[in-house]
Design a protein around this motif. Sequence first.
Motif, short mmCIF file in Angstrom:
data_model
loop_
_atom_site.label_atom_id
_atom_site.label_comp_id
_atom_site.label_asym_id
_atom_site.label_seq_id
_atom_site.Cartn_x
_atom_site.Cartn_y
_atom_site.Cartn_z
N UNK A 35 51.73 10.83 72.57
CA UNK A 35 50.89 11.97 71.81
C UNK A 35 49.43 11.55 71.80
N UNK A 36 49.23 10.56 71.43
CA UNK A 36 47.73 10.23 71.47
C UNK A 36 46.97 10.43 72.93
N UNK A 37 47.77 9.94 74.01
CA UNK A 37 47.17 10.21 75.22
C UNK A 37 47.00 11.63 75.59
N UNK A 38 48.02 12.37 75.13
CA UNK A 38 47.98 13.79 75.42
C UNK A 38 46.94 14.52 74.67
N UNK A 39 46.63 14.04 73.33
CA UNK A 39 45.33 14.75 72.70
C UNK A 39 44.00 14.18 73.09
N UNK A 40 43.94 12.98 73.84
CA UNK A 40 42.76 12.65 74.26
C UNK A 40 42.45 13.27 75.73
N UNK B 244 42.93 6.40 84.78
CA UNK B 244 42.35 5.57 83.65
C UNK B 244 41.17 6.14 83.04
N UNK B 245 40.45 6.84 83.75
CA UNK B 245 39.14 7.33 83.27
C UNK B 245 39.50 8.42 82.46
N UNK B 246 40.62 9.30 82.95
CA UNK B 246 40.93 10.50 82.29
C UNK B 246 41.59 10.32 80.78
N UNK C 137 45.00 3.40 78.45
CA UNK C 137 45.67 2.85 79.71
C UNK C 137 45.81 1.28 79.32
N UNK C 138 45.05 0.38 78.86
CA UNK C 138 45.38 -1.14 78.60
C UNK C 138 46.39 -1.21 77.43
N UNK C 139 46.32 -0.16 76.69
CA UNK C 139 47.42 -0.19 75.42
C UNK C 139 48.57 0.07 76.05
#
Length: 224
Positions: free
Chosen positions: A122-127, A201-203, A209-211
Motif C-alpha cells: 500500500x505504501x509503495x502504491x501511494x508513493x 527502483x527509481x519509481x 525497494x530495499x525494504x
Amino acid sequence: MTTTEIDFDALKHSFQKLEAHLAKQGDLTLRQERRRGIARIQWGMWPLWLGQTLQMLFGLLCIALGVSVWSALRDGSAMFYSAIIVQVYGVLCIALAGMALGMLAQIDRGESLADTQIKLARLRKLYIMGGMSIGLVWWLFWIPFMTTLFYWLAQVNFYANMGASIGIMFAVGVAGLLGTWWFHRWSRSPMRPRLASAMDDAVTGRSLARAQRRLDELKKFVEE
C-alpha cells in the motif's frame, strides 16, 4: 507392567516434552528473528521518512507563498491564479506526505510478515501515485511557482513582462512530459532488463525497494 515398559513410557514422555520444548524455543527464535527483521526494515526506510518530512516542509512553504501573493492581489489576474495553484500544490504535498508517514508509523515489529507485506504494498502504491502527482507536474508547475516566487520577492509580474515567452515555457514543459512518458515506456522493454529494474527502483523509491528485498529474505528464512 514390567520395568522395561515403565522405562519406555518414561522415555517416550521425556522425548515428547523435549520436542514440545524445542518447538516452543523454535517459535520464540522465529518471533525474535521476525521482530529484528522488521526493525531492520523500519530503520532502513529512514531516507523515506526524511524525504516525506522535507516534502511536508516544502508544502508549507508553497502554501505560505501562495497565500501571501493571492491575498495581496485578489484581482483575478494570471498571477492571482498562479498563486492559487502554488497553494493547492502545497496542500497536495502535505496530504500525500502525511499519508505516507502515517503508513510508515503503522508498521509494527510484532505483526505478521503478511501484514507487513500488505502495508509495504500500500505504501509503495501511494508513493508511486504521489511521485506522479507532484513529481511529473513539475514540468509545468515550475512556471506558476517561479512567477509567484519572483512576484513575492520583487513584485515582478512575469506574465505582463514576458508575453509569448510564457507560451514557449509551457510548450517546453509539455514536451518534457511527453519525453518522460516515452522514456519510461522505452526503458520498460524486456530487451533492457537491467534498465527496467533500475527504473522500477527509481519509481518505487530505493528505500521501499530495499525494504521489499529484506522482507523477501526474512520470509524465506522463516519458511525454511
